[in-house]
Design an enzyme around this catalytic site. Structure first.
Site, PDB file in Angstrom:
ATOM      1  NE  ARG A 122      -1.678  -2.199   2.808  1.00  0.00           N
ATOM      2  CZ  ARG A 122      -1.714  -3.484   2.416  1.00  0.00           C
ATOM      3  NH1 ARG A 122      -2.709  -3.912   1.704  1.00  0.00           N
ATOM      4  NH2 ARG A 122      -0.776  -4.339   2.769  1.00  0.00           N
ATOM      5  CB  THR A 123       3.592   2.486   2.152  1.00  0.00           C
ATOM      6  OG1 THR A 123       2.921   2.048   3.324  1.00  0.00           O
ATOM      7  CG2 THR A 123       4.249   3.829   2.414  1.00  0.00           C
ATOM      8  CE  LYS A 129      27.361  -3.760  -8.293  1.00  0.00           C
ATOM      9  NZ  LYS A 129      27.523  -2.650  -9.250  1.00  0.00           N
ATOM     10  NE  ARG A 183       7.473   0.527   4.499  1.00  0.00           N
ATOM     11  CZ  ARG A 183       6.245   0.025   4.564  1.00  0.00           C
ATOM     12  NH1 ARG A 183       6.033  -1.250   4.297  1.00  0.00           N
ATOM     13  NH2 ARG A 183       5.215   0.787   4.876  1.00  0.00           N
ATOM     14  CG  HIS A 218       3.982   3.694   8.472  1.00  0.00           C
ATOM     15  ND1 HIS A 218       4.087   4.590   7.434  1.00  0.00           N
ATOM     16  CD2 HIS A 218       3.522   2.539   7.934  1.00  0.00           C
ATOM     17  CE1 HIS A 218       3.717   3.987   6.312  1.00  0.00           C
ATOM     18  NE2 HIS A 218       3.377   2.747   6.589  1.00  0.00           N
TER      19      HIS A 218
HETATM   20  C1  NCD Z   1       2.196  -1.438   8.046  1.00  0.00           C
HETATM   21  C2  NCD Z   1       3.688  -1.338   8.183  1.00  0.00           C
HETATM   22  O1  NCD Z   1       4.430  -1.589   7.248  1.00  0.00           O
HETATM   23  O2  NCD Z   1       4.105  -0.949   9.268  1.00  0.00           O
HETATM   24  N1  NCD Z   1       1.781  -1.561   6.730  1.00  0.00           N
HETATM   25  C3  NCD Z   1       1.435  -0.426   6.043  1.00  0.00           C
HETATM   26  O3  NCD Z   1       2.272   0.348   5.661  1.00  0.00           O
HETATM   27  N2  NCD Z   1       0.139  -0.187   5.862  1.00  0.00           N
HETATM   28  C4  NCD Z   1       1.553  -2.418   8.936  1.00  0.00           C
HETATM   29  C5  NCD Z   1       2.111  -3.799   9.025  1.00  0.00           C
HETATM   30  O4  NCD Z   1       3.059  -4.171   8.324  1.00  0.00           O
HETATM   31  O5  NCD Z   1       1.586  -4.558   9.830  1.00  0.00           O
END
Ligand code: NCD
Length: 308
Positions: free
Chosen positions: A57-58, A86, A107, A135
């Site tokens: 999703r993100t 590398k 991320r 997040h």
């Molecule tokens: C979450 C995350 O990556 O922290 N996912 C997201 O971005 N919607 C939640 C999760 O992984 O449980």
């Protein structure tokens, strides 16, 4: 009010309520524009995504958001094909990407990674999740979902259930909720309770109750925010297996909720929400994911165009 133009979005704690409201108002405004008007907002701008951890999703909603405002995206969603293999450092990868794009979303499995990247990058960094820490853009879309679906955030009783120790969405959500007049139930198995330092921080600002049994609050809640047990954060897989399935939101639980209570989840879900819940009027997690596109488009427009 602090400006949003050109700034990094590392922690939701860096944003005040006025700034949250600006982002929500911008998402509302953008969602009403025609496709043509919308596609002029970030024409010629490029988003870079550096994803050292899996995401659906993100990353997709950021890409969809950027495309909808007329910009483009480039990046990697796995390090398997990058120079990280590398031995290239995060610092160098960020430096290089910042040279090609206008904003970087990162991320990374390490706490502090986005703050570190922001020190190195001469372009804004958006934290698209860092370790178990935070997040922030998920919290933006979570609060936006509550506003849209409940009409308000103030005055609500919110239950947050699941792996509260490791779930970074929970921390960003709680730090955002401190700007609202809410009361919170934190529901988890004993060993997955919120980390003590955060309890100390939020406890000064919002009334909250820690419980292990959802039955104690289910009939009072306006919002139930469900999270997954974060298998990848467990050092002991046996412990994970013990925790798995320790709570499941199914039709029996829904039958004891207020008629207009909503169920949210940042997703992905495993077995903590039964599929039968999906078709009920309580389920809002797919809408929640959809709001992510408008919220992220709003944020990108505010960061990349100095008009706030
Ligand atoms: C979450 C995350 O990556 O922290 N996912 C997201 O971005 N919607 C939640 C999760 O992984 O449980």
């Amino acid at each position: 009010m602090g400006r949003l133009a050109n700034r990094d979005i590392i922690s939701i704690k860096d944003l005040g309520r006025d700034q949250l409201e600006v982002i929500f108002a911008e998402a509302d405004r953008i969602s009403k524009l025609s496709d043509e008007e919308r596609s002029c907002l970030c024409k010629g701008k490029t988003l870079g995504y550096a994803f050292y951890e899996p995401s659906t999703r993100t990353r997709l909603s950021f890409e969809a958001a950027m495309a909808s405002v007329g910009g483009s995206s480039l990046g990697f969603s796995s390090t398997a094909t990058t120079s990280t293999q590398k031995g290239e450092s995060l610092a160098d990868t960020i430096r290089i990407m910042a040279g090609y794009v206008d904003v970087v979303i990162l991320r990374h499995p390490l706490d502090g990674s986005s703050r570190f990247a922001a020190e190195i990058s001469n372009k804004p960094i958006i934290n698209a999740a860092s370790g178990t820490e935070e997040h922030p853009t998920q919290a933006l879309l979570d609060i936006y979902t509550i506003k849209k679906e409940k009409g308000t955030v103030d005055g609500l009783k919110i239950g947050i259930i699941g792996d509260l120790k490791h779930g970074r969405t929970v921390y960003s959500l709680l730090y955002a909720l401190i700007h609202y007049d809410v009361s919170v139930y934190l529901i988890s198995p004993e060993s997955l309770k919120i980390r003590p330092e955060s309890i100390f921080e939020i406890g000064k600002l919002i009334p909250f109750t820690e419980i292990t049994d959802i039955e104690e609050c289910i009939d009072e809640l306006d919002v139930l925010y469900v999270t997954r047990i974060q298998r990848e954060r467990f050092t002991d897989q046996e412990e994970y297996e013990k925790m798995r399935g320790s709570y499941v939101v199914g039709l029996d639980i829904l039958s004891r909720m207020k008629k207009d209570a909503i169920v949210m989840h940042p997703l992905p879900r495993l077995d903590e929400i039964s599929p039968e819940v999906d078709g009920t009027p309580h389920a809002r997690y797919f809408e929640q994911a959809r709001y992510g596109k408008d919220i992220r488009a709003a944020l990108l427009n505010l960061l990349l165009n100095s008009n706030d």
